[in-house]
Design a protein around this motif. Structure first.
Motif, mmCIF file in Angstrom:
data_model
loop_
_atom_site.group_PDB
_atom_site.id
_atom_site.type_symbol
_atom_site.label_atom_id
_atom_site.label_comp_id
_atom_site.label_asym_id
_atom_site.label_seq_id
_atom_site.Cartn_x
_atom_site.Cartn_y
_atom_site.Cartn_z
ATOM 1 N N UNK A 40 -3.985 6.192 7.317
ATOM 2 C CA UNK A 40 -2.605 5.701 7.279
ATOM 3 C C UNK A 40 -2.229 5.232 5.872
ATOM 4 N N UNK A 41 -3.145 4.512 5.231
ATOM 5 C CA UNK A 41 -2.886 4.063 3.859
ATOM 6 C C UNK A 41 -2.708 5.244 2.913
ATOM 7 N N UNK A 42 -3.562 6.233 3.034
ATOM 8 C CA UNK A 42 -3.474 7.407 2.162
ATOM 9 C C UNK A 42 -2.144 8.135 2.375
ATOM 10 N N UNK A 43 -1.759 8.317 3.629
ATOM 11 C CA UNK A 43 -0.497 9.002 3.941
ATOM 12 C C UNK A 43 0.698 8.216 3.389
ATOM 13 N N UNK A 48 4.994 7.226 -0.727
ATOM 14 C CA UNK A 48 5.569 6.332 -1.725
ATOM 15 C C UNK A 48 5.556 6.956 -3.114
ATOM 16 N N UNK A 49 4.462 7.626 -3.456
ATOM 17 C CA UNK A 49 4.385 8.270 -4.768
ATOM 18 C C UNK A 49 5.447 9.358 -4.904
ATOM 19 N N UNK A 52 8.768 7.493 -5.381
ATOM 20 C CA UNK A 52 8.855 6.874 -6.709
ATOM 21 C C UNK A 52 9.019 7.934 -7.799
ATOM 22 N N UNK A 53 8.334 9.051 -7.649
ATOM 23 C CA UNK A 53 8.458 10.134 -8.624
ATOM 24 C C UNK A 53 9.884 10.681 -8.631
ATOM 25 N N UNK A 54 10.454 10.862 -7.454
ATOM 26 C CA UNK A 54 11.821 11.346 -7.343
ATOM 27 C C UNK A 54 12.804 10.334 -7.946
ATOM 28 N N UNK A 55 12.615 9.069 -7.618
ATOM 29 C CA UNK A 55 13.495 8.027 -8.165
ATOM 30 C C UNK A 55 13.383 7.973 -9.684
ATOM 31 N N UNK A 80 5.677 -0.671 -10.266
ATOM 32 C CA UNK A 80 5.431 -0.435 -8.834
ATOM 33 C C UNK A 80 4.453 0.716 -8.643
ATOM 34 N N UNK A 81 4.591 1.772 -9.437
ATOM 35 C CA UNK A 81 3.684 2.917 -9.327
ATOM 36 C C UNK A 81 2.263 2.487 -9.681
#
Length: 147
Positions: A40-43, A48-49, A52-55, A80-81
């Motif tokens: 779950x953490x990995x997913x 999130x990555x 964040x990359x898109x943002x 944040x990243x």
């Protein structure tokens, strides 16, 4: 529970087989739950990555210009990243804890119930000697700790 002395003068405690079996089952359930938590953490971190990359890509659009507020938002996003690296540390702790619990479960069964003829022994890596594989307790941009 009774305590008796074995032939090698090492104290031993006899436990009911059902108690040992229940404890082993509980330890293995915890290992399974930890593995699910790791997934779950990995997913979540992957999602999130991506976001964040898109943002970050949107914030680099030249149309937005370079205001102080925009630069502050970019810096906050970069921070944040960096903090998302905690998933790697958490994953290492989960794997380490799972190995210890699984080793305890199999050792408990082996020590208390013995082995029957022809019964396969589950392969378990040695229980890690180090109590904690991850020594880092905070994240700072630009810092790297190898372990």
């Amino acid at each position: 529970m009774q305590q008796d002395q074995t032939s090698s003068s090492v104290p031993a405690v006899q436990l009911p087989v059902m108690l040992v079996a229940d404890l082993q089952d509980s330890l293995l359930v915890v290992v399974h739950d930890l593995n699910r938590l790791d997934g779950l953490l990995a997913h979540t971190m992957e999602n999130l990555m991506e976001r964040f990359t898109l943002a970050s890509a949107h914030l680099e659009d030249p149309v937005l210009g370079n205001s102080a507020v925009l630069e502050s938002v970019r810096d906050t996003l970069r921070s944040a990243v960096t903090e998302l690296q905690f998933q790697d540390l958490a994953s290492q702790l989960i794997v380490h804890t799972s190995k210890i619990l699984q080793g305890c479960a199999y050792r408990l069964a082996s020590e208390s119930m013995g082995q029957e003829d022809g019964e396969a022994v589950p392969f378990v890596e040695e229980v890690p000697e180090r109590p904690n594989p991850v020594t880092q307790d905070e994240m700072d941009a630009g810092s790297i700790e190898l372990f």
